[in-house]
Write a protein that holds these residues in place. Structure first.
Motif, mmCIF file in Angstrom:
data_model
loop_
_atom_site.group_PDB
_atom_site.id
_atom_site.type_symbol
_atom_site.label_atom_id
_atom_site.label_comp_id
_atom_site.label_asym_id
_atom_site.label_seq_id
_atom_site.Cartn_x
_atom_site.Cartn_y
_atom_site.Cartn_z
ATOM 1 N N GLN A 93 -2.929 -0.445 6.042
ATOM 2 C CA GLN A 93 -1.680 -0.832 5.521
ATOM 3 C C GLN A 93 -1.583 -1.620 4.131
ATOM 4 O O GLN A 93 -2.840 -1.921 3.598
ATOM 5 N N SER A 110 -5.512 -3.382 3.958
ATOM 6 C CA SER A 110 -6.106 -3.596 5.156
ATOM 7 C C SER A 110 -6.162 -2.533 6.134
ATOM 8 O O SER A 110 -5.430 -1.479 5.701
ATOM 9 N N GLY A 111 -7.046 -2.638 7.031
ATOM 10 C CA GLY A 111 -7.151 -1.514 8.042
ATOM 11 C C GLY A 111 -7.866 -0.154 7.451
ATOM 12 O O GLY A 111 -8.763 -0.301 6.628
ATOM 13 N N ARG A 112 -7.550 0.900 7.749
ATOM 14 C CA ARG A 112 -8.348 2.061 7.188
ATOM 15 C C ARG A 112 -8.265 2.364 5.937
ATOM 16 O O ARG A 112 -8.390 3.144 5.168
#
Length: 124
Positions: A1, A23-25
Motif C-alpha cells: 500500500q 507498506s506491505g508487499r
C-alpha cells in the motif's frame, strides 16, 4: 500500500513537501513515480525515482523546481516542491512500479500500486 500526504494550500512561489509511505508487499525494490491530475485534464507524469535513488526523472514543466528523494530505511519517498505556480494545482498521486527497480517509465500504465492522492492548491 502507498499513502501520500503533505498537500495543502500555498501561495505562488511557496513550497510544499509531499511524502509517499509504502507498506506491505510494495515495500521494497520498486520505482516510485509521482503523477498529478489537474481539474479537467488527464493525469500526467511529474517525477520518478529508482529504488537506489541513483536515477531520477522530471517532467519538463517541473524541472528545476521539484526534487524527488527517498529514504528506504523509512520506506518513504519525498517530493520537495519549490517555486510553486498556479498551474501546479492538482491532485498528486504516488505510484509503485514493481516490475523494475532501476528503470523509470513515464507512462502510468505499468505502475501497479497507487496512493490515494493529496491535493495541492497554489493561489496566485
Amino acid at each position: 500500500q502507498l499513502q501520500a500526504s503533505g498537500g495543502g494550500l500555498v501561495q505562488a512561489g511557496g513550497s510544499l513537501r509531499l511524502s509517499c509511505a509504502a507498506s506491505g508487499r510494495t515495500a521494497s525494490n520498486f520505482v516510485t513515480g509521482w503523477f498529478r491530475r489537474a481539474p479537467g485534464k488527464e493525469r500526467e507524469f511529474v517525477s520518478a525515482i529508482t529504488w537506489s535513488g541513483n536515477i531520477t526523472d522530471y517532467a519538463d514543466s517541473v524541472k528545476g523546481r521539484l526534487t524527488v528523494s527517498r529514504d528506504n530505511a523509512k520506506n518513504i519517498v519525498y517530493l520537495q516542491m519549490s517555486d510553486l505556480k498556479p498551474e501546479d494545482t492538482a491532485v498528486y498521486y504516488c505510484a509503485a512500479d514493481v516490475s523494475f527497480s532501476e528503470y523509470i517509465v513515464r507512462n502510468s500504465i505499468p505502475y501497479d500500486y497507487w496512493g490515494q492522492g493529496t491535493q495541492v492548491t497554489v493561489s496566485s
